[in-house]
Design a protein around this motif. Structure first.
Motif, mmCIF file in Angstrom:
data_model
loop_
_atom_site.group_PDB
_atom_site.id
_atom_site.type_symbol
_atom_site.label_atom_id
_atom_site.label_comp_id
_atom_site.label_asym_id
_atom_site.label_seq_id
_atom_site.Cartn_x
_atom_site.Cartn_y
_atom_site.Cartn_z
ATOM 1 N N UNK A 139 -11.100 2.796 -0.782
ATOM 2 C CA UNK A 139 -9.712 2.772 -1.240
ATOM 3 C C UNK A 139 -9.238 4.172 -1.625
ATOM 4 N N UNK A 140 -10.074 4.920 -2.334
ATOM 5 C CA UNK A 140 -9.701 6.283 -2.745
ATOM 6 C C UNK A 140 -9.547 7.191 -1.524
ATOM 7 N N UNK A 141 -10.472 7.091 -0.583
ATOM 8 C CA UNK A 141 -10.373 7.911 0.628
ATOM 9 C C UNK A 141 -9.134 7.557 1.438
ATOM 10 N N UNK A 142 -8.807 6.272 1.526
ATOM 11 C CA UNK A 142 -7.623 5.855 2.282
ATOM 12 C C UNK A 142 -6.343 6.329 1.601
ATOM 13 N N UNK A 143 -6.311 6.268 0.279
ATOM 14 C CA UNK A 143 -5.126 6.771 -0.441
ATOM 15 C C UNK A 143 -4.997 8.280 -0.235
ATOM 16 N N UNK A 144 -6.115 8.994 -0.231
ATOM 17 C CA UNK A 144 -6.073 10.427 0.064
ATOM 18 C C UNK A 144 -5.559 10.704 1.463
ATOM 19 N N UNK A 145 -5.970 9.887 2.409
ATOM 20 C CA UNK A 145 -5.494 10.020 3.781
ATOM 21 C C UNK A 145 -4.001 9.701 3.861
ATOM 22 N N UNK A 146 -3.577 8.659 3.147
ATOM 23 C CA UNK A 146 -2.143 8.321 3.103
ATOM 24 C C UNK A 146 -1.336 9.474 2.512
ATOM 25 N N UNK A 147 -1.853 10.069 1.454
ATOM 26 C CA UNK A 147 -1.180 11.203 0.834
ATOM 27 C C UNK A 147 -1.028 12.356 1.829
ATOM 28 N N UNK A 148 -2.073 12.610 2.596
ATOM 29 C CA UNK A 148 -2.009 13.662 3.610
ATOM 30 C C UNK A 148 -0.985 13.372 4.686
#
Length: 137
Positions: free
Chosen positions: A113-122
């Protein structure tokens, strides 16, 4: 002629999404196999196989095509984030008592979830993709 700093800055703006998504793909593969390696039983194993396969596939696709490809660039990371949250909730839903598989799901799901949110932010800020291949060596 480009300088080293030009190449470094273009690399920094182009690589975060593939790296983050690639790591999410690895964690998705762990979720896929966790029921087998941690000798789980019941519906949680089937759930982990299905959810892990989808996470690994979508994350690998996002890493390979950070600008979106055939999918909108937000679609993959958004679905991955939702599945990461589901992975955290699944042990409670299936009534798994605390144990190794329980904690594996909690930690791996939270990490996805944290990695996906980071990817979404990017994707949203535009820092993870670049339209031109300038600066590649």
């Amino acid at each position: 002629m480009s300088t080293v700093t030009d190449r470094q800055s273009s690399r920094e703006t182009r690589l975060p999404i593939p790296r983050v998504a690639g790591l999410a793909a690895v964690v998705g593969a762990w979720i896929f196999w966790s029921g087998v390696f941690l000798t789980g039983f019941g519906w949680i194993v089937t759930n982990n196989v299905l959810v892990g396969a989808v996470i690994a596939t979508l994350a690998a696709y996002t890493a390979a095509r950070p600008t979106g490809g055939r999918l909108p660039s937000l679609a993959g990371p958004l679905v991955i984030a939702i599945l990461g949250v589901w992975t955290v909730a699944a042990p409670f839903f299936f009534g798994i008592e605390t144990g190794v598989l329980f904690w594996s799901n909690i930690v791996a799901g939270a990490l996805v979830a944290v990695l996906a949110v980071g990817s979404l932010y990017g994707v949203v800020t535009g820092t993870g993709t670049s339209a031109s291949p300038a600066g590649r060596s």
